[in-house]
Motif scaffolding. Structure first.
Motif, mmCIF file in Angstrom:
data_model
loop_
_atom_site.group_PDB
_atom_site.id
_atom_site.type_symbol
_atom_site.label_atom_id
_atom_site.label_comp_id
_atom_site.label_asym_id
_atom_site.label_seq_id
_atom_site.Cartn_x
_atom_site.Cartn_y
_atom_site.Cartn_z
ATOM 1 N N GLN A 264 6.490 -0.800 1.230
ATOM 2 C CA GLN A 264 6.474 -1.221 -0.184
ATOM 3 C C GLN A 264 7.745 -1.936 -0.630
ATOM 4 O O GLN A 264 7.676 -2.965 -1.282
ATOM 5 C CB GLN A 264 6.173 -0.048 -1.149
ATOM 6 N N ASP A 302 2.643 -2.879 4.103
ATOM 7 C CA ASP A 302 2.356 -3.428 2.777
ATOM 8 C C ASP A 302 3.679 -3.554 2.026
ATOM 9 O O ASP A 302 4.541 -2.673 2.121
ATOM 10 C CB ASP A 302 1.473 -2.471 1.950
ATOM 11 N N SER A 336 1.177 -5.304 -9.910
ATOM 12 C CA SER A 336 0.183 -5.464 -10.975
ATOM 13 C C SER A 336 0.169 -4.188 -11.820
ATOM 14 O O SER A 336 0.060 -3.079 -11.287
ATOM 15 C CB SER A 336 -1.175 -5.718 -10.309
HETATM 16 N N1 5AD Z 1 0.263 -3.597 -7.722
HETATM 17 C C1 5AD Z 1 0.398 -4.266 -6.550
HETATM 18 N N2 5AD Z 1 0.092 -3.719 -5.365
HETATM 19 C C2 5AD Z 1 -0.377 -2.450 -5.343
HETATM 20 N N3 5AD Z 1 -0.756 -1.654 -4.336
HETATM 21 C C3 5AD Z 1 -1.145 -0.483 -4.842
HETATM 22 N N4 5AD Z 1 -1.035 -0.497 -6.199
HETATM 23 C C4 5AD Z 1 -0.541 -1.708 -6.532
HETATM 24 C C5 5AD Z 1 -0.205 -2.329 -7.758
HETATM 25 N N5 5AD Z 1 -0.314 -1.695 -8.931
HETATM 26 C C6 5AD Z 1 -0.670 -2.060 -2.918
HETATM 27 C C7 5AD Z 1 0.263 -1.155 -2.107
HETATM 28 C C8 5AD Z 1 -0.695 -0.365 -1.271
HETATM 29 C C9 5AD Z 1 -1.815 -1.350 -1.068
HETATM 30 C C10 5AD Z 1 -3.106 -0.749 -0.652
HETATM 31 O O1 5AD Z 1 -1.953 -1.966 -2.329
HETATM 32 O O2 5AD Z 1 1.075 -1.990 -1.306
HETATM 33 O O3 5AD Z 1 -0.123 0.067 -0.047
#
Ligand code: 5AD
Ligand code: SF4
Length: 374
Positions: A264, A302, A336
């Motif tokens: 992340q 991710d 997001s």
């Molecule tokens: N905004 C952007 N990316 C997100 N993820 C999860 N929630 C959000 C969010 N609010 C991404 C993370 C997670 C993947 C499945 O989606 O990186 O590991």
């Protein structure tokens, strides 16, 4: 009678669509690729980012004309969007041509709701949270030689940006016996060469009947099943991956030498504010261990860019971590805002143009890494 399923989002949804297909085929429906010809269309939606919701809404909105041309066509909306109370109610009200709105916890009630529509002409909205795992759902597998097997549902982690714990509820693991039986059936059918275990956080798997039986135990028992097959799994939370699991990836021939390990962010400040419960250093230690025990491991991750409060320095930390790990694949997302999450209320939201710049930068770095590896 024909059905068409439109799937958005992650592998969990792909697999749930296979169960939706199974239930529909049990009712006598056959698959079609044509929405026009379909007697029932099911949208299996995703709520992880606003973009995913918007795409689903656009697709659903486009069906209005089709429904007018054929009022007997049944339109159902399932998946993570419908598990949010306010979204489900809004969908039901603003799209009167939707016949069924059904949450992830109620999916197995779909045949009943279809019958209600067919026999009584009644629309339904059902999305009560349930703490029960339903077994033996008929499944039409659609992913070629790979068979998905869900080992757990829900998530307890509450990463501050993420809506999953709110829509999927708390973690619930399937019984080990049910999982092993499903894997045996898959292998014995002779149709599949790979099993992919699924869960939001597979490393926290615990057999509900035996708190000593963990994910490592499950992996070794699946490997003991006779037959020629590969085993892999997703998703692993870095805070929960154990040495035992790393050893199994290294030693068990059946386990693929690959791991999706979402980091992340590379900034300790951001990781803390994301509530990820590990530091950059801890994450890099795990990667080190993995690379030394499994030399050719294929690592993917991710990345979220533009989390509230992410400065240029924080973003530089993410870039340097990516360069250090040299991932084999990156899924990069712009943060997001999700309603009801902790991060929604955080100050210092990052402007869209900066998020855009940063996401492209991550993809550029990743491309460079792949070029260097060639
Ligand atoms: N905004 C952007 N990316 C997100 N993820 C999860 N929630 C959000 C969010 N609010 C991404 C993370 C997670 C993947 C499945 O989606 O990186 O590991
Ligand atoms: Fe979301 Fe975090 Fe749970 Fe993954 S571990 S589903 S990112 S809350």
């Amino acid at each position: 009678m024909l059905y068409n399923i439109v799937t958005f989002g992650c592998q969990m949804n792909v697999h749930e669509s296979e169960k939706i297909a199974g239930m529909l085929e049990n009712l006598g429906y056959t698959q079609t690729n044509s929405k026009e010809d379909a007697d029932i269309i099911v949208f299996n939606t995703c709520a992880i980012r606003e973009g995913a919701e918007d795409r689903a809404l656009g697709n659903i909105g486009n069906l209005k004309k089709m429904k007018r041309a054929n009022p007997n066509k049944i339109i159902a909306v399932a998946g993570c969007m419908t598990q949010q109370k306010s979204v489900a109610e809004k969908l039901f009200k603003t799209f009167p041509f939707i016949d069924i709105v059904i949450g992830t916890h109620n999916l197995y009630d779909l045949p009943n709701l279809i019958n209600k529509k067919l026999k009584e002409q009644k629309r339904s909205l059902e999305n009560k949270v349930s703490g029960e795992i339903i077994e033996n759902v008929p499944t039409v597998r659609t992913s070629g030689e790979n068979a998905w097997v869900n080992i757990m549902y829900g998530c307890n982690n509450f990463c501050s940006y993420c809506i999953v714990p709110y829509v999927r509820g708390r973690e619930m693991s399937r019984k080990k016996g049910d999982i092993l039986n499903e894997c045996k059936q898959i292998i014995n059918s002779g149709k599949y060469k790979q099993i992919t275990l699924l869960g939001q956080n597979v490393n926290s798997y615990i057999d509900p009947d035996n708190s000593e039986y963990n994910f490592a135990n499950l992996l070794s028992d699946i490997c003991k099943i006779d037959g020629n097959f590969n085993l892999t799994f997703m998703t692993s939370h870095p805070k929960d991956i154990s040495d035992e699991v790393i050893d199994l990836i290294s030693k068990e021939n059946k386990i693929l030498k690959e791991l999706h390990l979402p980091v992340q962010s590379g900034s300790n400040k951001i990781l803390k504010s994301m509530n990820r419960k590990y530091t950059r250093e801890h994450y890099l230690d795990i990667v080190q261990k993995l690379k030394s025990k499994v030399p050719n491991i294929r690592l993917t991750t991710d990345i979220i860019v533009g989390f509230p409060g992410e400065t240029e320095d924080d973003f530089d930390d993410t870039c340097s971590l990516i360069k250090e790990v040299k991932y084999d694949g990156i899924f990069a997302f712009m943060y997001s805002k999700r309603s009801g999450t902790v991060a929604e209320k955080m100050e210092n939201q990052v402007p869209e143009d900066i998020k855009n710049y940063r996401v492209n930068k991550v993809l550029e770095i990743e491309k460079q890494i792949q070029n260097d590896k060639k």
